[in-house]
Design an enzyme around this catalytic site. Structure first.
Site, short mmCIF file in Angstrom:
data_model
loop_
_atom_site.label_atom_id
_atom_site.label_comp_id
_atom_site.label_asym_id
_atom_site.label_seq_id
_atom_site.Cartn_x
_atom_site.Cartn_y
_atom_site.Cartn_z
CB SER A 143 -0.89 0.01 1.25
OG SER A 143 -1.52 1.27 1.42
CE1 TYR A 155 -3.67 -2.19 5.45
CE2 TYR A 155 -3.00 0.01 4.77
CZ TYR A 155 -3.50 -1.24 4.46
OH TYR A 155 -3.82 -1.55 3.15
CE LYS A 159 -1.41 -3.91 3.28
NZ LYS A 159 -1.64 -5.17 2.54
#
Length: 259
Positions: A143, A155, A159
């Site tokens: 991402s 998150y 990633k």
């Protein structure tokens, strides 16, 4: 351009909706046989039905990718049913918990299990089958949050770990002619997805996000991501290895919520 994917075998984790489903469908259009896993039976069955309309073999497995044994079982079952493995796409992902002080150690752990460790386990299980083929190609769906800060740091950290994993394993697996890359999509809109739900609750906020952070004034579509994945997996991208490919339409910030 013919990507020469016909009769190859590709596995996609989280392949029953959104970007994962779009990747599976794009590869099926190219004649690739497809194995997918997901937690829900209904969406899994619907996607398998769509895939077989392209005249290819498709197999679905219900699996929780945060459980290593289920990831291994998914890979082995698909390899048996479909006759091997040429390609792997580590697509399943998501985030648990809120901001730093609102999240728990378990939220961070589970976010890493969902995004990062499932890729490690899927690669470990798939590589022996690729070795039997004499080559292989792996794409991890990361991402832009891996490089551009946004709320819920767990998150972005998970990633970012995917990007490092791809670069490191590209070197480690090169002797087996197995390429490993990561791909970092920008915010992607599809019916029923996270941004669709956000738009329904916060229409003005969403509209401001589109106008402010996207030169093209819209989010990506899953199909735009999938087409790039198909190319990177293929032999046409044979000299692309160990790198991260942004597919974000020059998006500025990865979140409508801040930063």
């Amino acid at each position: 351009m013919d990507l020469n994917l016909k009769d190859r075998v590709a596995l996609i984790t989280g392949g029953s909706k959104g970007i994962g489903q779009a990747i599976a469908l794009q590869l099926a259009k190219e004649g690739c046989n497809i194995g997918i896993c997901a937690r829900g039976a209904s969406q899994l069955d619907e996607t398998i039905e769509k895939l077989t309309l392209y005249g290819i073999k498709a197999h679905g497995v219900i699996a929780d990718v945060t459980v290593p044994s289920q990831v291994e079982a998914f890979v082995k079952e698909c390899a048996t049913v479909l006759g091997g493995i040429d390609y792997l796409v580590g697509n399943a992902g998501g985030v648990l918990g809120g901001s730093l002080l609102e999240s728990t150690p378990l939220d961070w752990q589970q976010t890493f299990e969902l995004n990062f460790f499932h890729c490690v386990n899927a690669i470990r299980a798939s590589v022996p089958f690729m070795q039997q083929r004499g080559s292989g190609s792996i794409v991890l769906i990361s991402s832009i949050s891996a490089k551009k800060a946004s709320p819920r740091a767990q998150y972005g950290c998970a990633k970012a770990a995917q990007i490092y994993l791809a670069e490191s394993l590209a070197r480690e697996l090169a002797e087996y002619k197995i390429r490993v890359n990561s791909l970092s999509p920008g915010s992607t809109y599809f019916p029923g997805g996270g941004w669709d739900k956000f738009k329904q609750v916060n229409p003005d906020w969403f509209a401001d996000f589109e106008q402010r952070d996207f030169p093209s004034k819209r989010l990506a579509t899953p199909e735009e991501i999938a087409e790039v994945v198909a190319f990177i997996l293929s032999d046409r991208a044979n000299w692309i290895n160990g790198t991260d490919i942004p597919v974000d339409g020059a998006q500025l910030r990865p979140s409508a919520r801040g930063y």
